[in-house]
Scaffold this motif. Structure first.
Motif, PDB file in Angstrom:
ATOM      1  N   UNK A 101       0.808  -1.235   0.000  1.00 43.58           N
ATOM      2  CA  UNK A 101       0.000   0.000   0.000  1.00 43.58           C
ATOM      3  C   UNK A 101       0.834   1.275   0.000  1.00 43.58           C
ATOM      4  N   UNK A 102       1.915   1.316   0.792  1.00 47.46           N
ATOM      5  CA  UNK A 102       2.772   2.498   0.816  1.00 47.46           C
ATOM      6  C   UNK A 102       3.455   2.730  -0.509  1.00 47.46           C
ATOM      7  N   UNK A 103       3.930   1.670  -1.137  1.00 53.06           N
ATOM      8  CA  UNK A 103       4.553   1.794  -2.461  1.00 53.06           C
ATOM      9  C   UNK A 103       3.543   2.342  -3.470  1.00 53.06           C
ATOM     10  N   UNK A 104       2.335   1.826  -3.420  1.00 55.64           N
ATOM     11  CA  UNK A 104       1.298   2.268  -4.365  1.00 55.64           C
ATOM     12  C   UNK A 104       0.944   3.730  -4.145  1.00 55.64           C
ATOM     13  N   UNK A 105       0.873   4.134  -2.893  1.00 55.43           N
ATOM     14  CA  UNK A 105       0.567   5.537  -2.590  1.00 55.43           C
ATOM     15  C   UNK A 105       1.643   6.466  -3.130  1.00 55.43           C
ATOM     16  N   UNK A 106       2.903   6.020  -3.083  1.00 57.38           N
ATOM     17  CA  UNK A 106       4.010   6.841  -3.569  1.00 57.38           C
ATOM     18  C   UNK A 106       4.221   6.696  -5.072  1.00 57.38           C
ATOM     19  N   UNK A 107       3.538   5.748  -5.688  1.00 57.52           N
ATOM     20  CA  UNK A 107       3.600   5.592  -7.139  1.00 57.52           C
ATOM     21  C   UNK A 107       4.841   4.897  -7.659  1.00 57.52           C
TER      22      UNK A 107
ATOM     23  N   UNK B  23      -1.171  -4.528  -9.144  1.00 60.29           N
ATOM     24  CA  UNK B  23      -0.495  -3.350  -8.596  1.00 60.29           C
ATOM     25  C   UNK B  23       0.408  -2.646  -9.609  1.00 60.29           C
ATOM     26  N   UNK B  24       0.604  -3.258 -10.770  1.00 59.39           N
ATOM     27  CA  UNK B  24       1.540  -2.691 -11.753  1.00 59.39           C
ATOM     28  C   UNK B  24       1.118  -1.293 -12.205  1.00 59.39           C
ATOM     29  N   UNK B  25      -0.169  -1.046 -12.281  1.00 57.20           N
ATOM     30  CA  UNK B  25      -0.654   0.266 -12.707  1.00 57.20           C
ATOM     31  C   UNK B  25      -0.324   1.378 -11.739  1.00 57.20           C
ATOM     32  N   UNK B  26       0.065   1.020 -10.523  1.00 59.52           N
ATOM     33  CA  UNK B  26       0.462   2.014  -9.522  1.00 59.52           C
ATOM     34  C   UNK B  26       1.969   2.212  -9.469  1.00 59.52           C
ATOM     35  N   UNK B  27       2.676   1.651 -10.460  1.00 59.52           N
ATOM     36  CA  UNK B  27       4.123   1.830 -10.521  1.00 59.52           C
ATOM     37  C   UNK B  27       4.909   0.845  -9.683  1.00 59.52           C
ATOM     38  N   UNK B  28       4.243  -0.229  -9.257  1.00 58.78           N
ATOM     39  CA  UNK B  28       4.897  -1.246  -8.419  1.00 58.78           C
ATOM     40  C   UNK B  28       5.087  -2.520  -9.239  1.00 58.78           C
ATOM     41  N   UNK B  29       6.308  -3.016  -9.280  1.00 58.03           N
ATOM     42  CA  UNK B  29       6.629  -4.219 -10.046  1.00 58.03           C
ATOM     43  C   UNK B  29       7.042  -5.334  -9.089  1.00 58.03           C
ATOM     44  N   UNK B  30       6.388  -6.487  -9.216  1.00 57.80           N
ATOM     45  CA  UNK B  30       6.709  -7.658  -8.412  1.00 57.80           C
ATOM     46  C   UNK B  30       7.199  -8.758  -9.343  1.00 57.80           C
ATOM     47  N   UNK B  31       8.338  -9.319  -9.029  1.00 62.17           N
ATOM     48  CA  UNK B  31       8.900 -10.421  -9.813  1.00 62.17           C
ATOM     49  C   UNK B  31       9.568 -11.423  -8.879  1.00 62.17           C
ATOM     50  N   UNK B  32       9.841 -12.595  -9.407  1.00 64.06           N
ATOM     51  CA  UNK B  32      10.493 -13.648  -8.643  1.00 64.06           C
ATOM     52  C   UNK B  32      11.825 -14.011  -9.280  1.00 64.06           C
TER      53      UNK B  32
END
Length: 259
Positions: free
Chosen positions: A125-131, A171-180
């Protein structure tokens, strides 16, 4: 290459040694300030000071078992305003399908699936808020091609992979990228543990066990924590904003698959 993340703040779990330490070192080299975590205080403090001396970044340490709810609470209390999360935990022990009971699977799920999910739920959530944000989960090559003696790891890490596949795209649309990141055999304590099992089973020396395993890797060697860390740092960089929900093998070619 300038990774463009100097001044960012990262939480790197299980980072006193091995692949976690490799990731912490590579992020620090890119100018990222760190919150480092491990269960063993002595090794953690030593690793943290080494990084401070080498790269001049801010490093906080949290001694806690990230696989427990108490450890997660302690870690999250210190890890505020996190831009980058690297999840990591030691893999469960090898064995045969007949060796494991329900409690063995619960422990594996807590360590290798539920702990990373809990940290993501708390920090996304914090990452998404900061974009902007990056999450890298250290999993295993076994999610691409199961390893028979690592059934506990196969199960738990495959569950995390499924969770990430859906969440990353939400969450990618909020500028957050998750990968493994999916490591094969690297020169870490985990390799020593696995090779020791081969020694006991086959009655051979550690050198013979290591040579035997290395011969199964097209690259002909074990990976290093430095090259693993460099890949992690790139996935956390400004250049990786279009890499979403991917499972990236670092195994020297040992997983025999087209995709």
């Amino acid at each position: 290459m300038d990774l463009g993340i100097a001044g960012k703040r990262a939480l790197v779990c299980a980072s006193s040694k091995g692949l976690g330490l490799g990731c912490a070192e590579a992020l620090a080299e890119a100018g990222v300030n760190l919150v480092m975590n491990a269960r063993g205080e002595e090794a953690l403090l030593q690793a943290a000071q080494s990084i401070r001396d080498a790269y001049g970044v801010q490093v906080e340490t949290v001694v806690a078992d990230v696989t427990t709810s108490e450890g997660q609470e302690k870690l999250l209390a210190a890890a505020t305003d996190i831009d980058i999360l690297v999840t990591n935990a030691g893999g469960p022990p090898p064995g045969l399908w007949s060796d494991w009971d329900r409690e063995d699977f619960i422990k594996a799920l807590d360590a290798n699936m539920l702990a990373p999910i809990a940290l993501m739920k708390a920090l996304l959530p914090g990452m998404m808020d900061r974009g902007w944000g990056r999450v890298v989960n250290i999993t295993s090559q076994s999610v691409k091609a199961p390893i028979a003696v690592l059934g506990l790891s196969n199960s738990a890490r495959a569950g995390l992979t499924g969770y990430v596949a859906g969440t990353a795209r939400q969450v990618a649309g909020s500028g957050v990228c998750i990968n493994n990141l999916l490591p094969g055999i690297h020169a870490t304590d985990r390799a020593v543990s696995l090779d020791s099992g081969v020694c006991a089973q086959q009655g051979i020396t550690m050198e013979e066990a290591k040579a035997q395993r290395a011969a199964t890797i097209p690259a002909g060697r074990y990976g290093t924590r430095a090259e693993f860390g460099a890949t992690c740092a790139f996935l956390c960089s400004q250049h990786a904003g279009f890499i979403v929900g991917q499972n990236i093998l670092l195994d020297g070619g040992s997983t025999n698959a087209t995709l």
